[in-house]
Design a protein around this motif. Structure first.
Motif, PDB file in Angstrom:
ATOM      1  N   CYS A  48      -5.565  -4.621  64.384  1.00  0.00           N
ATOM      2  CA  CYS A  48      -5.666  -3.226  63.920  1.00  0.00           C
ATOM      3  C   CYS A  48      -7.085  -2.960  63.444  1.00  0.00           C
ATOM      4  O   CYS A  48      -7.985  -2.746  64.231  1.00  0.00           O
ATOM      5  N   THR A 159       4.281  -9.869  62.759  1.00  0.00           N
ATOM      6  CA  THR A 159       5.051  -8.745  63.321  1.00  0.00           C
ATOM      7  C   THR A 159       5.811  -9.125  64.586  1.00  0.00           C
ATOM      8  O   THR A 159       6.361  -8.255  65.257  1.00  0.00           O
ATOM      9  N   THR A 201       4.372  -1.075  60.485  1.00  0.00           N
ATOM     10  CA  THR A 201       2.924  -0.942  60.356  1.00  0.00           C
ATOM     11  C   THR A 201       2.477   0.222  61.234  1.00  0.00           C
ATOM     12  O   THR A 201       3.231   0.710  62.071  1.00  0.00           O
ATOM     13  N   THR A 203      -0.859   1.545  63.674  1.00  0.00           N
ATOM     14  CA  THR A 203      -2.136   1.183  64.280  1.00  0.00           C
ATOM     15  C   THR A 203      -2.916   2.447  64.611  1.00  0.00           C
ATOM     16  O   THR A 203      -2.405   3.321  65.313  1.00  0.00           O
ATOM     17  N   GLY A 275       6.677   1.159  55.350  1.00  0.00           N
ATOM     18  CA  GLY A 275       5.536   0.241  55.446  1.00  0.00           C
ATOM     19  C   GLY A 275       5.649  -0.867  54.434  1.00  0.00           C
ATOM     20  O   GLY A 275       6.337  -0.740  53.412  1.00  0.00           O
TER      21      GLY A 275
END
Length: 280
Positions: A48, A159, A201, A203, A275
């Motif tokens: 990211c 992840t 998450t 990006t 998150g």
């Protein structure tokens, strides 16, 4: 049954920041250590924002360094910009952040891992944890049938476990963009009595710098008075720094966002995960 060549003191699953530190710590303590990763070319990859430190994180990097870890040295070796954030406030909330060269960072971390005594690296997808009759860990099993024995197993899967990515309304199974997820381990852990849940998450989109008119942006250069994450002076070597650039949203930007919120996974209602910063 495990052969001597497949028997270790410690097995670490996953080669992100946490996995690299766990493997190095075990190997440096004299343990015969195996680091398993889905892709040898993605060790310590920063998919990211390739940055280390920042608010609520820079002090952790200092602490890991004080304990003998590598991330602080890596950030000091591979930075392309450093800034102390929150400088307008008191020193208690200052936070050092390094933007890093992600390709150099990954290559340098892989070099360190590969030259560390007692540490082996293998490419494999772990699908199960072998548990003995006294509930003791005995090792791990992998997708292609290779089994490895160890008295301790560290899972740093990030992840990837049954990972899924969304782009608008479209989704696909993935650990991150362009990479397959890890399957099987989640189900194995549930079978052992663990509860699992999802964190989300986000990006940011990539922008081609050749398409940006920088004349209208506010330049944000790195700090001239350099600070360092590591306490080791051998890595305190100044490097040329790149600038960041600030831009701001407008009323028109906000209008476009509000008109399209229903097309996003969270506000559209088809993803309920929160998150990691705000998870329960």
């Amino acid at each position: 049954h495990y052969g001597p060549e497949d028997t270790y003191d410690v097995i670490v699953v996953g080669a992100g920041h946490a996995g690299c530190e766990a493997a190095l710590a075990a190997a440096r303590m004299g343990c015969r250590t195996l680091l398993l990763t889905l892709n040898l070319d993605r060790i310590a990859w920063q998919p990211c924002n390739p940055a280390v430190g920042g608010p609520a994180k820079s002090q952790l990097v200092h602490e890991v360094d004080a304990l003998g870890g590598e991330i602080g040295k890596m950030a000091d070796r591979c930075y392309v910009q450093k800034r102390v954030l929150n400088r307008s406030k008191g020193p208690a909330v200052w936070a050092l952040r390094a933007q890093t060269d992600k390709i150099e960072y990954a290559a340098e971390m892989r070099r360190i891992l590969e030259t560390t005594p007692n540490l082996a690296i293998r490419e494999a997808m772990v699908t199960g944890v072998d548990i003995g009759s006294n509930d003791e860990v005995r090792g791990v099993s992998t997708f292609f049938g290779m089994n490895f024995a160890a008295r301790a197993v560290v899972l740093t899967t990030g992840t990837f476990m049954n990972g899924k990515i969304w782009v608008g309304r479209a989704s696909m199974a993935a650990g991150r963009a362009g990479e397959a997820p890890s399957t099987g381990l989640t189900e194995a852990l549930v079978g052992l009595g663990f509860e699992t849940d999802r964190l989300k998450t986000g990006t940011p989109a990539r922008v081609d710098s050749r398409t940006v008119n920088f004349s209208g942006l506010e330049e944000q250069p790195g700090d001239e008075d350099l600070r360092w994450f590591s306490f080791d002076p051998s890595v305190h070597i100044p490097r040329p720094q790149m600038s960041c650039y600030l831009t701001r949203t407008t009323a028109e930007t906000h209008k476009i966002i509000r008109a399209n919120l229903h097309e996003t996974p969270v506000y559209g209602g088809w993803v309920e995960a929160s998150g990691p910063r705000y998870g329960n």
